[in-house]
Design an enzyme around this catalytic site. Structure first.
Site, PDB file in Angstrom:
ATOM      1  N   GLU A 140      -5.976   2.257  -0.556  1.00  0.00           N
ATOM      2  CA  GLU A 140      -4.669   2.431  -1.182  1.00  0.00           C
ATOM      3  C   GLU A 140      -3.877   1.133  -1.139  1.00  0.00           C
ATOM      4  O   GLU A 140      -2.661   1.119  -1.241  1.00  0.00           O
ATOM      5  CB  GLU A 140      -3.883   3.549  -0.487  1.00  0.00           C
ATOM      6  CG  GLU A 140      -3.390   3.228   0.917  1.00  0.00           C
ATOM      7  CD  GLU A 140      -4.392   3.597   2.003  1.00  0.00           C
ATOM      8  OE1 GLU A 140      -3.968   3.811   3.138  1.00  0.00           O
ATOM      9  OE2 GLU A 140      -5.605   3.666   1.730  1.00  0.00           O
ATOM     10  N   ASP A 158       0.842  -1.193   0.000  1.00  0.00           N
ATOM     11  CA  ASP A 158       0.000   0.000   0.000  1.00  0.00           C
ATOM     12  C   ASP A 158       0.880   1.246   0.000  1.00  0.00           C
ATOM     13  O   ASP A 158       2.093   1.192   0.209  1.00  0.00           O
ATOM     14  CB  ASP A 158      -1.015  -0.007   1.142  1.00  0.00           C
ATOM     15  CG  ASP A 158      -0.402   0.195   2.512  1.00  0.00           C
ATOM     16  OD1 ASP A 158       0.801   0.502   2.596  1.00  0.00           O
ATOM     17  OD2 ASP A 158      -1.129   0.063   3.505  1.00  0.00           O
ATOM     18  N   ILE A 159       0.270   2.376  -0.284  1.00  0.00           N
ATOM     19  CA  ILE A 159       0.998   3.628  -0.458  1.00  0.00           C
ATOM     20  C   ILE A 159       1.303   4.233   0.910  1.00  0.00           C
ATOM     21  O   ILE A 159       0.413   4.343   1.770  1.00  0.00           O
ATOM     22  CB  ILE A 159       0.175   4.614  -1.311  1.00  0.00           C
ATOM     23  CG1 ILE A 159      -0.176   3.947  -2.655  1.00  0.00           C
ATOM     24  CG2 ILE A 159       0.926   5.911  -1.541  1.00  0.00           C
ATOM     25  CD1 ILE A 159      -1.219   4.677  -3.439  1.00  0.00           C
TER      26      ILE A 159
END
Length: 656
Positions: free
Chosen positions: A571, A528-529
């Site tokens: 995300e 994920d970001i």
């Protein structure tokens, strides 16, 4: 519908004399239930034979009010003016609804009048009907509700529906007229066996084909209509067996159907029993085919055979069956190729000389691909598969390019076929008529083509066939496209266009099942970001969306076709890597991490490059299901974030 007597060109018999009124009423009732369109038929003396359906706007409002009823009467009078065979009159009543009427003409005489209505051609203008309600003091709410239930049917469609009823009524009338005259003839013969009647004088002008033969089977007479139908004159046929061989060249069919029926005909004279009618296809002298209904009766020592031509009705039935079959196949989710094959097969069955094919436009809308073809040679299909459309590119390439029907009666002399004459000659093709397949939005989807081995000019019936087939194919293709679009929406993430969580889990479960069954390697990457919430808070959600899309593009550029990626959270992304061990999965994750950290997006005059991602990696060893595999990858991802982010961590089993 008012009672109006037709006085021009009246016949000496009525429509109700020729048909089974109760059965015809059931037919009109079925028509009304299927279409919602009111209908009726009136004898030539003004007697209402049948009247089915009545929209409530007329029955509860227009006909009740004396003033608005005058508009209805005026409309009916206008409808009856200048009625001619083949012409469908229509009139827009001052009350706002359309009515249609056409005469039923047999032997150039009106025997009945057929009505269709009350309908609308387009969505009703409610302001007009509000004024009507006020003008005639109707209950506005109930009146507008009644108007909303009036069928909306185009003029073109109404004419097709009227043509359908007229054809059926004509077929039944002609058959009934033949039987009526045959009965009258039999009655006359029964009055006196001594009186000699020249049957030729009576039968020569019959609207159906008639043959008589003696008890030995020798053919003694054929009337003009028989010759018109089949092309055979009396000197072409010596006896019944010769007729059987020419009319039914398929020996197996002749032996199994025609000859046993012929024996029943002979036996019926001895036993005095009726002979069942036979519906069959007759091969004409010119090689064409007609569908006929054959009825036999014995008049003294003469065998009288009546041939009623039901070709058009039969073709209409075939098309209705094809239409219903196609809709059934669509409803059952059949493959498009199977549906198109069924359409081609149906159209070819109507004319044994025709060769049909369906070509589909590719996604770029520039090339034609084979959709369905039964009789065309394989080398020909291979040659035209992928053909780029354009002006002068044969019949189909030109039809797809122009979006219009292209009729080429002689391939060898037509300019559109100049580059392809040698191919057509090798395939034995002499004519090609092509109809564009057009969707409801007006876009071309492909073409439907009918070929002939010899140069051939299409008849009106041929044009109807090709239009019908193209319309059916259009419905099937459009339905397939709509279903694919729905499936795409159901399984895709709208923002990144990546598979969504549902798609990822379902396909990953299948891949995990294959791994357990056949062995090999299987790994998962979850990422994920980093600090995505801060990024959204700082730059706004629209910039955050651009970052997600950028990461989606980067991932597609690195992953293989067999890899399964999905956006499984806000995300958060997951990637299943078939035939990939843990070390290879780490390398994939590292490549993604580096490329993401290099990523940039532009918005306005600014460039954003401050985004990274954290990765967790695990293999599928000892994972019985996706829940456990995802859980292991998630733990590794948590470790990557806890260790400082922008890194790759591997799942490590913790000893309990």
């Amino acid at each position: 519908m008012q009672n109006y007597k037709i006085t021009s060109k009246e016949s000496d018999y009525k429509f109700s004399d020729l048909i089974d009124v109760a059965e015809f009423e059931e037919l009109l009732e079925s028509f009304y239930k299927a279409t919602g369109i009111p209908n009726g038929i009136v004898n030539n003396d003004g007697e209402i034979i049948s009247q089915k359906g009545w929209v409530s706007a007329c029955s509860l409002f227009h006909r009740i009010n004396p003033e608005s009823n005058l508009c209805c009467i005026e409309s009916n009078l206008k409808l009856m003016e200048n009625m001619n065979e083949g012409k469908v009159n229509h009139n827009l009543c001052k009350n706002g609804l359309l009515d249609y009427v056409t005469p039923l003409i047999i032997e150039n005489k009106i025997i009945a009048t057929i009505f269709l209505g009350q309908v609308l051609e387009k969505k009703p203008n409610m302001e007009f009907f509000k004024k009507q309600a006020k003008k005639y003091n109707y209950d506005e709410e109930k009146y507008l509700e009644a108007i909303s239930h009036v069928p909306i049917v185009s003029k073109k469609q109404m004419k097709y529906l009227m043509d359908c009823i007229v054809r059926i009524a004509k077929m039944l009338s002609k058959s009934g007229l033949s039987k009526l005259r045959e009965k009258n003839l039999q009655d006359s013969l029964d009055k006196s066996t001594k009186q000699k009647i020249e049957l030729k004088d009576i039968l020569e002008f019959s609207p159906i084909g008639i043959v008589w033969s003696d008890v030995s089977g020798k053919i003694e007479y054929v009337n003009k209509q028989f010759s018109n139908l089949f092309g055979y004159e009396l000197n072409d046929l010596d006896n019944i067996n010769e007729w059987y061989q020419k009319a039914f060249p398929d020996k197996e069919y002749r032996d199994e159907v025609i000859l046993p029926w012929g024996k029943k005909v002979v036996l019926s004279k001895k036993e005095g029993t009726p002979v069942p009618e036979l519906e069959t296809t007759v091969r004409c002298k010119d090689g064409s085919e007609r569908r006929v209904l054959i009825s036999i009766s014995w008049v003294g020592e003469k065998r009288l055979a009546n041939f009623s031509d039901i070709t058009e009705h039969w073709k209409s039935e075939l098309r209705n069956i094809a239409h219903d079959n196609m809709l059934d196949m669509v409803a059952k989710g059949s493959q498009l190729s199977d549906i198109l094959y069924n359409i081609v097969q149906t159209i070819e069955s109507e004319d044994s000389k025709s060769i049909c094919s369906i070509l589909l436009l590719d996604e770029e809308k520039k090339h034609l691909l084979i959709g369905a073809s039964i009789k065309l040679p394989e080398f020909y299909n291979e040659a035209i598969n992928g053909l780029e459309i354009g002006m002068g590119v044969g019949s189909c390439g030109t039809a797809a390019y122009l979006g219009k029907r292209v009729i080429v009666e002689d391939i060898m002399t037509h300019k559109y076929w100049k580059p392809y004459t040698s191919l057509a000659k090798k395939a034995g093709l002499g004519a090609c008529w092509s109809e564009p397949i057009i969707c409801s939005s007006g876009k071309v989807l492909g073409t439907f083509a009918i070929y002939h081995e010899k140069p051939t000019k299409p008849s009106i019936s041929d044009i109807e066939r090709i239009s019908f087939a193209a319309n059916l194919a259009g419905i099937a293709i459009e339905n397939r496209n709509a279903r694919m679009e729905l499936e795409h929406r159901a399984y895709s993430d709208y923002l990144t266009n990546l598979p969504n969580r549902r798609y990822f889990i379902e396909h990953s479960e299948l891949e995990l099942s294959r791994y357990h069954r056949y062995g090999g390697e299987l790994s998962i990457v979850m990422f994920d970001i980093d600090f995505f919430k801060n990024l959204n808070d700082t730059y706004g959600h629209s910039i955050g969306d651009l970052v997600l899309q950028k990461i989606s593009d980067i991932s597609r550029g690195i992953l293989r076709d067999i890899d399964i990626i999905g956006r499984i959270g806000g995300e958060e992304f997951a990637i299943l890597l078939p035939q990939t061990n843990i070390n290879e999965a780490i390398n994939v994750a590292e490549r993604l991490r580096i490329e993401i950290s290099k990523g940039k997006i532009s918005f306005g005059s600014e460039i954003l490059s401050e985004f990274t991602a954290s990765f967790g990696v695990s293999d599928a060893q000892d994972c019985a299901n996706m829940d456990k595999l995802l859980s292991q990858a998630d733990l590794a991802l948590y470790e990557a974030k806890k260790s400082g982010r922008n890194r790759v961590c591997i799942y490590k089993e913790v000893d309990e």
